[in-house]
Design an enzyme around this catalytic site. Structure first.
Site, mmCIF file in Angstrom:
data_model
loop_
_atom_site.group_PDB
_atom_site.id
_atom_site.type_symbol
_atom_site.label_atom_id
_atom_site.label_comp_id
_atom_site.label_asym_id
_atom_site.label_seq_id
_atom_site.Cartn_x
_atom_site.Cartn_y
_atom_site.Cartn_z
ATOM 1 C CE LYS A 52 40.221 36.996 43.945
ATOM 2 N NZ LYS A 52 40.254 37.893 42.794
ATOM 3 C CD GLN A 96 38.225 38.796 39.936
ATOM 4 O OE1 GLN A 96 38.318 38.756 41.155
ATOM 5 N NE2 GLN A 96 39.142 38.253 39.151
ATOM 6 C CG ASP A 119 45.487 43.053 44.004
ATOM 7 O OD1 ASP A 119 46.483 42.662 44.664
ATOM 8 O OD2 ASP A 119 45.161 42.524 42.931
#
Ligand code: NAP
Length: 291
Positions: A52, A96, A119
């Protein structure tokens, strides 16, 4: 034999467009920035965060990674999230997963401001998606939809079977497919006679996380198969999906492999969502200053 859906190539093309749009917004004084929170020392998570960071840099998005020790307390993680919520320079926050066992993922995710929830995993953003009024959509389902649209101009009326009902993949994906006017069937660990139902699918998406779960007996000839699973082969660094590739390749119309299928699309949409959130935040700041 099936057409192979090259997620790596499609993601690279999409990232070129993102890069161009990032360049544009930067000329307007917007510097899209993502904060990545990595708690613990899970080796796979480290690799994902590294990917990322690298992609962000290559499209011109600033990223900062906050690494917390495995024994970090809930309070330490919450404090960091709340601080990042307040930081005007941060447009997107990603926690994460997986987290160390003593931390509850959804509880912590829900502390992320819905306007920085890159997200789309806060309960508020999930609710917005399910009520037909999406604000931020999870990256993996967006990436899968992108791959499907690459193969099928119009998804309306197609029968999509989704294996897996997690909040991160199966459920939001089913909603996106419904929004695209597919007929959607969801399967999970209590579903009976999976192969028979799978064989009725025009589009079959497996997000189960079990190696060799989908064989040729589960696929209708000509169907499009998207393999979301990421499974580490025991005692090796090799990654495979849920689908027995050679088996299904011989029957399907199109198939996305693992690796180089859904994975690169997920990271590309993380960048796209960051860009979108940064532009929105700029618009809301300018409307506040005008008002
Ligand atoms: P998850 O939360 O563990 O969900 C797995 C789903 O599979 C659950 O809904 C479960 O059913 C279902 N399932 C398990 N065993 C089954 C069986 N025997 N028959 C039918 N359904 C079964 O996993 P996830 O987070 O959704 O991820 C799924 C896979 O996708 C994993 O391999 C993950 O690594 C991968 N993934 C890849 C990406 C990417 O970008 N490439 C992103 C996210 C996830 P129940 O609900 O009944 O338990």
């Amino acid at each position: 034999m099936a057409q192979i859906i090259n997620g790596r190539k499609i993601a690279n093309e999409f990232c070129d467009q993102i890069k161009e749009r990032v360049r544009e917004v930067r000329t307007r004084g917007i510097f899209p920035t993502i904060a990545l929170i990595n708690v613990g020392d899970d080796p796979a998570s480290r690799i994902y965060v590294g990917k990322k960071e690298k992609l962000a840099e290559s499209v011109g998005i600033a990223s900062t990674t906050y690494r917390l020790e495995c024994k970090a307390s809930e309070e330490e993680v919450s404090d960091l999230i709340l601080e990042l919520n307040k930081n005007e320079h941060v447009h997107a926050i990603l926690l994460q997963s997986p987290l160390p066992k003593h931390l509850e993922f959804q509880k912590l995710v829900n502390l992320i401001s819905p306007d920085k929830d890159v997200d789309g995993l806060t309960t508020l953003n999930q609710g917005k998606l399910f009520s037909g009024n999406p604000w931020v959509i999870p990256c993996t389902p967006l990436g899968i939809l992108h791959l499907l649209r690459y193969i099928h101009e119009n998804l309306a009326g197609m029968h999509a079977v989704v294996l897996g009902r997690s909040l991160i993949v199966g459920r939001p994906l089913a909603q996106l497919l419904l929004n695209s006017n597919c007929t959607v069937t969801m399967l999970h660990s209590y579903s009976r006679d999976l192969p028979t139902i799978c064989r009725t699918a025009d589009i079959l998406i497996s997000a189960v996380g079990r190696q060799s779960f989908i064989g040729g007996n589960c696929v209708k000839p000509g169907a499009t198969v998207i393999d979301v699973g990421v499974n580490r082969v025991a005692e090796s660094a090799k990654i495979v999906g849920d689908v027995i590739f050679d088996d299904v390749y011989a029957i399907a119309g199109a198939i996305s492999p693992v690796p180089n299928g859904v994975g690169p699309m997920t990271v590309a949409y993380l960048m796209n969502n960051t860009l979108m959130l940064s532009s929105r935040s700029f618009l809301s700041c300018s409307s506040r200053s005008v008002g």
